[in-house]
Write a protein that holds these residues in place. Structure first.
Motif, short mmCIF file in Angstrom:
data_model
loop_
_atom_site.label_atom_id
_atom_site.label_comp_id
_atom_site.label_asym_id
_atom_site.label_seq_id
_atom_site.Cartn_x
_atom_site.Cartn_y
_atom_site.Cartn_z
N LYS A 1 27.12 0.13 -32.76
CA LYS A 1 26.77 0.79 -31.49
C LYS A 1 27.95 1.61 -30.98
N THR A 2 29.14 1.01 -31.03
CA THR A 2 30.34 1.70 -30.55
C THR A 2 30.63 2.93 -31.41
N GLY B 1 28.30 15.93 -28.03
CA GLY B 1 27.74 16.26 -26.72
C GLY B 1 26.57 15.41 -26.29
N PHE B 2 26.31 14.33 -27.01
CA PHE B 2 25.22 13.42 -26.68
C PHE B 2 25.80 12.15 -26.08
N ARG B 3 24.92 11.37 -25.47
CA ARG B 3 25.35 10.08 -24.93
C ARG B 3 24.23 9.07 -25.10
N VAL B 4 24.57 7.92 -25.68
CA VAL B 4 23.60 6.83 -25.80
C VAL B 4 23.45 6.19 -24.43
N GLN C 1 30.42 6.83 -30.10
CA GLN C 1 31.58 7.73 -30.19
C GLN C 1 31.25 8.99 -31.00
N ALA C 2 30.56 8.83 -32.11
CA ALA C 2 30.20 9.96 -32.96
C ALA C 2 29.27 10.92 -32.21
N LEU C 3 28.28 10.36 -31.52
CA LEU C 3 27.34 11.20 -30.78
C LEU C 3 28.01 11.88 -29.58
N GLN C 4 28.92 11.19 -28.96
CA GLN C 4 29.63 11.75 -27.81
C GLN C 4 30.43 13.00 -28.23
N GLN C 5 30.99 12.99 -29.42
CA GLN C 5 31.72 14.14 -29.92
C GLN C 5 30.81 15.36 -30.11
#
Length: 186
Positions: free
Chosen positions: A47-48, A58-61, A52-56
């Motif tokens: 999950k972490t 421009g997304f956010r879980v 982090q990968a998605l945040q890079q």
């Protein structure tokens, strides 16, 4: 397991998220705007790493239920306005209640409280963004755009367009100085 992802608003977003999930060898069952279904539960580490990968990108879980619901409302409206041309004539409250399987008044209250705007206003903003897109393409007349977006007439579209953008559709079409907004920041 379902994941709700903020800012996932188009097919390119879906593909970007899919590629990240595939890089992590996570089994995808389904993927659609703002939502991914996996066939297994994720570990805390996974999950972490995914977050982090998605945040890079421009997304956010999304973790909390209210944020998930708001994202579902926004994604349902974006899908309706931008990707389902024929269904835009549907009743918005019925459409949202059915798609989210929740009472519209509860959805409306939550959205207004958290987003400082009504669902109806968000819907209108999305319709105006779609109108800008269609004006950019220069393939349809203003009358055809009004009909496509389920406005009763061109005057109604023009009035809402001016309220949202400060300009008329005709001025926009001639000058194209009003920038279209990215769907993930609306």
């Amino acid at each position: 397991m379902k994941l709700y992802i903020k800012n996932m608003v188009c097919s390119r977003c879906e593909r970007a998220v899919q590629l990240e999930l595939e890089k992590m060898h996570l089994p995808i069952t389904a993927i659609k705007l703002g939502e991914v279904t996996l066939s297994c539960e994720l570990t805390k580490t996974q999950k972490t790493q995914l977050s982090q990968a998605l945040q890079q990108l421009g997304f956010r879980v999304l973790e909390d239920e209210q944020s998930k619901t708001i994202a579902q409302i926004k994604n349902a409206i974006i899908d309706l306005v931008h990707y389902q041309d024929q269904n835009i004539k549907t009743n918005l409250s019925t459409y949202l209640s059915t798609n989210l399987n929740q009472d519209y008044s509860a959805l409306s209250k939550l959205f207004s409280d958290k987003e400082n705007q009504t669902i109806a206003h968000y819907f209108i903003v999305q319709k105006i963004e779609k109108a800008k897109e269609l004006l950019d393409y220069k393939e349809l007349s203003l009358s055809e755009i009004a009909h496509k977006l389920n406005y009763s007439n061109v005057a109604h579209l023009s009035n809402q367009f001016k309220k949202i953008t400060g300009s008329t559709p005709t001025f926009f079409k001639k000058n194209q100085k009003i920038a279209r907004k990215s769907l993930d920041i609306l």
